[in-house]
Enzyme design. Structure first.
Site, PDB file in Angstrom:
ATOM      1  CB  VAL A  11      -3.542  -0.433  -2.578  1.00 30.38           C
ATOM      2  CG1 VAL A  11      -4.735   0.521  -2.516  1.00 30.38           C
ATOM      3  CG2 VAL A  11      -4.012  -1.878  -2.481  1.00 30.38           C
ATOM      4  CG  LEU A  57      -1.870  -1.119   1.436  1.00 33.48           C
ATOM      5  CD1 LEU A  57      -1.339  -2.041   2.525  1.00 33.48           C
ATOM      6  CD2 LEU A  57      -3.259  -0.622   1.807  1.00 33.48           C
ATOM      7  CG  ASP A  58       1.336   5.700  -2.057  1.00 38.69           C
ATOM      8  OD1 ASP A  58       2.431   5.871  -1.511  1.00 38.69           O
ATOM      9  OD2 ASP A  58       0.692   6.609  -2.618  1.00 38.69           O
ATOM     10  CE  LYS A  59       3.065   9.031   4.498  1.00 41.90           C
ATOM     11  NZ  LYS A  59       2.197  10.229   4.657  1.00 41.90           N
ATOM     12  CB  THR A  60       0.693  10.364   0.085  1.00 42.84           C
ATOM     13  OG1 THR A  60       1.805  10.467   0.975  1.00 42.84           O
ATOM     14  CG2 THR A  60       0.046  11.723  -0.066  1.00 42.84           C
TER      15      THR A  60
END
Length: 632
Positions: free
Chosen positions: A520, A319-322
């Site tokens: 994601v 998963l990306d954060k931003t």
């Protein structure tokens, strides 16, 4: 399953079935139509109802297409007629046509969520300059269109006049309408609920988000899953095999064992009928259509059945954060007034200076001040120092000059005590950004800002962990900010400071380790990683062309909580397909075995085949209503 009772052909089919079944029952108890009339009467039903099947079967004979299901049915009907089993021949063809029609109804029902997208799409728009309705495919970008309350918004664009409430369920799956004001973006296919508005179009009709959803959704429905491809390949070999077995069932007893010709011809015909792989062939597409329709209604655009299968078998999610776990918008998280400065004075004075800046951090401070009821102080002589901070003169505070920015920037003008240093250091350890503020010759306070975690991120992560999925965070943000966000949502494996190419390399490593990996992200800088992963999921894809085009699954409503739902829906779909396939093969094996033993019955065989087909369709369509978050 919704039956088309307004369809005349379907009603004729039901009427014909009721007649031939009654005649068959009468035949079983010994009441038969007199012989001179029986062939003629039953031929009416056979040709009238099954002419399409017989026509295709005859074509298959001339083309030597022994994989044709219709060839099986044609042989079965002709042979039954030869035996004088006229009611059975009629029952076989009519029930088979019913089975085919039920398959069509099943697909039509399962595609209903997709077809609804097309049916609600506006075809015309009222153009202000021309003062009339114009076909949307003739409207250029930048045209002013008017939309009345209760009308569908025909094209993507921004509101330039009026404010209203818009139902965006067709795009995002969100049931709660959103308030829209001048400057807000609107999607074609959404519903203007309250007021008259004027919109300046930003896309052509073929390029709107709504058009892309329609196109990609139907492409997804056409894109066959691996299971579906296998079953279709299997059917091509299966049908000739069954014809060969039917020949053996007839030939060995009659020509080698010298048993009764008619009895074993009847058993061979029964074998052909029950072996028709109707339920087997239909088991996968109906389930896939239903699952895609369910997901689409909730705001998840799945681009093909193979991605449903992949989601059911995934091992890890990156998963990306931003803009995935977080909103990507800074918010004020900490306020530290220092040296006798009040909270109100610190916020209001800083906000007065930041009012002149368009930087996201500045706007977050202005928002925080107003949220606490402190109107920003009036200021003048604003000066921005690129990459460092800003200076302004406050017209309210006693100390006129206000310095706002990084700690190093403040140090250029004032001495900073140990307390200030420690606060900035602590905020940095938490992955937060510090804005230091000074009035006159002392530090007035420190404001900490962080990227806001989405409300459903923590619960979604917990749900994914319950599904035994390995979670990894890949972000371009700093290591400290990444690990702080990871601790907040419960992700232990965190990698920060990654460029887009670094994320791609991580995905390659994860694929080697886990084989099946989902990525994601927001679909922009994450595009390379999305493309490399087994399944790429784009968050908040509404309005993002890159996300819709790049990802295999696009979440239009920006909800991370949809991902555990999609995993459960995929697992349910795959288990339903397996159940349908095993059930269909099991019933066929029973009747094939009975045919070899000489105990099978033609009417029971076809009734069982149609019954299994109907059960398969009903079970598959049930996926359209799948909701239970805890059910697999």
């Amino acid at each position: 399953m919704k039956l088309p009772l307004n369809d005349k052909k379907f009603l004729v089919l039901l009427f014909s079935i009721s007649i031939v079944v009654v005649l068959e029952i009468l035949s079983i108890i010994g009441v038969n139509i007199p012989l001179p009339y029986a062939p003629f009467i039953f031929s009416i039903f056979i040709i009238g109802i099954g002419h399409g099947v017989l026509k295709d079967g005859i074509k298959a004979i001339f083309k030597l297409n022994f994989s044709s299901i219709n060839l099986l049915m044609t042989i079965a009907v002709v042979a039954a007629f030869y035996l004088g089993e006229y009611p059975e021949a009629a029952v076989v063809i009519v029930l088979y046509v019913l089975g085919e029609r039920l398959e069509d109804i099943g697909l039509e029902n399962s595609k209903s969520a997709l077809d609804k997208l097309v049916s609600i799409a506006p075809k015309m728009a009222f153009v202000k300059e021309e003062n009339k309705n114009v076909p949307i495919n003739k409207i250029s970008i930048g045209t002013i269109i008017q939309v009345k309350p209760g009308e569908m918004i025909p094209l993507d664009g921004k509101i330039i006049s009026g404010q209203t409430t818009v139902d965006e369920a067709a795009i995002t799956g969100e049931p709660i309408p959103k308030d829209k004001h001048p400057g807000d973006f609107l999607f074609a296919g959404t519903l203007n609920k309250d007021s008259f508005i004027e919109i300046k179009t930003s896309k052509l009709s073929v390029d709107t988000t709504f058009s892309k959803i329609i196109r990609l959704t139907f492409e997804a429905a056409a894109a066959k899953s691996d299971t579906q491809k296998f079953i279709q390949r299997f059917s091509k070999f299966y049908t000739p095999t069954i014809i060969s077995l039917a020949v053996l069932v007839f030939a060995i007893p009659v020509f080698i064992l010298h048993l009764d010709f008619d009895i074993w011809l009847n058993q061979a015909i029964t074998l052909l009928v029950i072996a028709c792989p109707c339920a087997l062939v239909i088991s996968t597409p109906v389930a896939i259509y239903a699952a895609i329709g369910n997901a689409s209604a909730k705001g998840a655009l799945i681009k093909g059945g193979k991605y449903i299968e992949s989601m059911a078998n995934l091992k890890a999610i990156a998963l990306d954060k931003t803009r995935t776990i977080t909103y990507g918008n800074p918010i004020v998280s900490d306020i530290f007034p220092l040296n006798g400065t009040s909270r109100e004075e610190l916020l209001a004075c800083t906000a007065g200076t930041e009012l002149f800046s368009e930087h996201p951090l500045a706007q977050a401070i202005v928002t925080a001040s107003r949220k606490e009821g402190f109107e920003p102080h009036k200021a003048e002589a604003f000066k921005s120092i690129m990459g460092k901070g800003a200076i302004a003169k406050c017209l309210v505070c006693e100390d006129e000059t206000v310095y706002v920015g990084k700690l190093e920037f403040i140090k250029e003008y004032h001495k900073v005590n140990d307390e200030t240093e420690k606060i900035v250091e602590q905020l940095a350890l938490e992955g937060k950004t510090s804005v230091v503020v000074s009035f006159g010759d002392t530090v007035a306070g420190i404001i900490g800002l962080t990227d806001e975690i989405k409300p459903d991120s923590v619960s979604a992560i917990k749900e994914l962990q319950k599904l035994n999925v390995k979670l990894i965070m890949l972000t371009g943000d700093s290591e400290k900010a990444a690990h702080y966000a990871g601790r907040q949502v419960g992700i232990e494996n965190v990698f920060g400071g990654l460029l887009p190419e670094d994320k791609s390399e991580k995905i390659k490593e994860l694929l080697k380790e886990f084989d099946s990996v989902v990525m994601v992200g927001d679909g922009i800088n994450d595009a390379p990683a999305l493309a490399l992963s087994t399944v790429g999921i784009a968050m908040g894809a509404a309005g993002s062309d890159t996300a819709i085009e790049t990802a295999n699954i696009a979440l239009m409503n920006d909800k991370l909580s949809l991902i555990p739902f999609l995993i459960r829906l995929s697992k349910k779909t795959l288990s339903r397909i397996k159940f349908n396939t095993i059930g269909a093969i099991g019933v066929k094996l029973v009747f094939i075995t009975l045919a070899f033993m000489g105990y099978s019955n033609l009417v029971f065989a076809i009734a069982a085949d149609v019954g299994v087909t109907l059960i398969v369709i009903l079970l598959s369509l049930n996926l359209m209503t799948f909701e239970n978050a805890n059910s697999l």
